[in-house]
Design a protein around this motif. Structure first.
Motif, mmCIF file in Angstrom:
data_model
loop_
_atom_site.group_PDB
_atom_site.id
_atom_site.type_symbol
_atom_site.label_atom_id
_atom_site.label_comp_id
_atom_site.label_asym_id
_atom_site.label_seq_id
_atom_site.Cartn_x
_atom_site.Cartn_y
_atom_site.Cartn_z
ATOM 1 N N PRO A 166 -7.693 4.850 6.392
ATOM 2 C CA PRO A 166 -7.969 4.881 7.842
ATOM 3 C C PRO A 166 -7.841 3.508 8.485
ATOM 4 N N ASN A 167 -7.818 2.456 7.666
ATOM 5 C CA ASN A 167 -7.686 1.094 8.196
ATOM 6 C C ASN A 167 -6.229 0.673 8.409
ATOM 7 N N PHE A 168 -5.293 1.523 7.982
ATOM 8 C CA PHE A 168 -3.881 1.148 8.073
ATOM 9 C C PHE A 168 -3.368 1.275 9.501
ATOM 10 N N LYS A 169 -2.597 0.259 9.933
ATOM 11 C CA LYS A 169 -1.895 0.262 11.210
ATOM 12 C C LYS A 169 -0.430 -0.061 10.947
ATOM 13 N N SER A 170 0.461 0.516 11.724
ATOM 14 C CA SER A 170 1.892 0.387 11.462
ATOM 15 C C SER A 170 2.372 -1.066 11.451
ATOM 16 N N TRP A 171 1.802 -1.904 12.318
ATOM 17 C CA TRP A 171 2.263 -3.292 12.398
ATOM 18 C C TRP A 171 1.914 -4.106 11.152
#
Length: 249
Positions: free
Chosen positions: A43-48
């Motif tokens: 849930p902590n993953f972001k595309s950038w």
């Protein structure tokens, strides 16, 4: 002396240093949680983070944190200029970012394999994995031995989900491996090796050790398989470009 470094290498070093200062002195630990590379199913993953993790280093508050960025920048300063001049700015820039992407991919591919293995073990113990991943409050079941094992397995999954990857080393491993591929007879000195050694002998040793440490789990918190991923991409690109080395410029 710094102005004599070719522009791409110089700017990569500047960006790494600026990011390190900002993340450690202005918005710590907030930016570490935003810019570091988390497991894609976390849930902590972001595309950038696929890009920003390439400019991240271990926090200064951790043991060896400052030495991490110092060693990486010295390595980039040592090997980067030669590659930038021989490959040209465009291909050198591709090398850095492609190696970083390879680093991220291999590291998280191994994480995926580990999560699948853990998931299978939990299912065999009767734990409702699907409900757990959907966010439901799932209880442990079985005898005491089974419950203890389920707790340990869940802790392993949580560790993968919440532990970010600071991946500048993966991109830099790609640069060093490309150098070793293009200039295999060049000799370098290492702190723990008192004599010059050709990079074509040193790099395979480093890669094999990194694979062992990454697969065995004895890496001491270091993402060794990320290094291997960066090195693999650096080797592939250098092998492709080596045939046309003198046509770039």
């Amino acid at each position: 002396m710094f102005n004599n470094i070719p522009p791409i290498t110089r700017n990569i070093i500047i960006i790494n240093v600026i990011v390190y200062v900002i993340t450690n002195f202005l918005w710590y630990p907030y930016l570490y949680n935003i810019l570091s590379g988390f497991y894609p199913f976390s849930p902590n993953f972001k595309s950038w983070q696929i890009i920003t993790h390439m400019f991240m280093h271990a926090p200064m508050r951790e043991a060896g944190g400052f030495m991490h960025i110092l060693f990486n920048m010295l390595t980039l300063w040592s090997f980067g200029p030669i590659l930038e001049q021989s490959l040209g700015e465009k291909k050198y820039l591709i090398l850095y970012f492609a190696s970083g992407l390879g680093s991220f991919l291999l590291f998280n591919l191994w994480n995926f394999v580990e999560v699948q293995q853990i998931t299978n073990e939990l299912q065999q113990l009767g734990f409702n994995v699907n409900a757990y991943f959907s966010g439901a409050n799932v209880g442990l079941n079985g005898d005491a031995t089974s419950i203890i094992k389920q707790k340990a397995l869940l802790e392993s999954i949580q560790k993968i989900m919440i532990t970010p990857m600071v991946g500048a080393s993966g991109a830099i491993f790609g640069v060093v491996t490309a150098f070793a591929t293009l200039y295999p007879d060049s000799k370098i000195m290492m702190m723990f090796i008192p004599i010059p050694i050709k990079v074509k002998y040193l790099m395979p040793i480093v890669i094999v050790v990194s694979i062992y440490l990454g697969v065995s789990g004895n890496g001491g918190g270091i993402a060794h398989l990320a290094h291997v991923g960066g090195a693999l991409v650096g080797w592939i690109l250098a092998r492709i470009w080596k045939k046309h080395l003198y046509r770039f410029n």
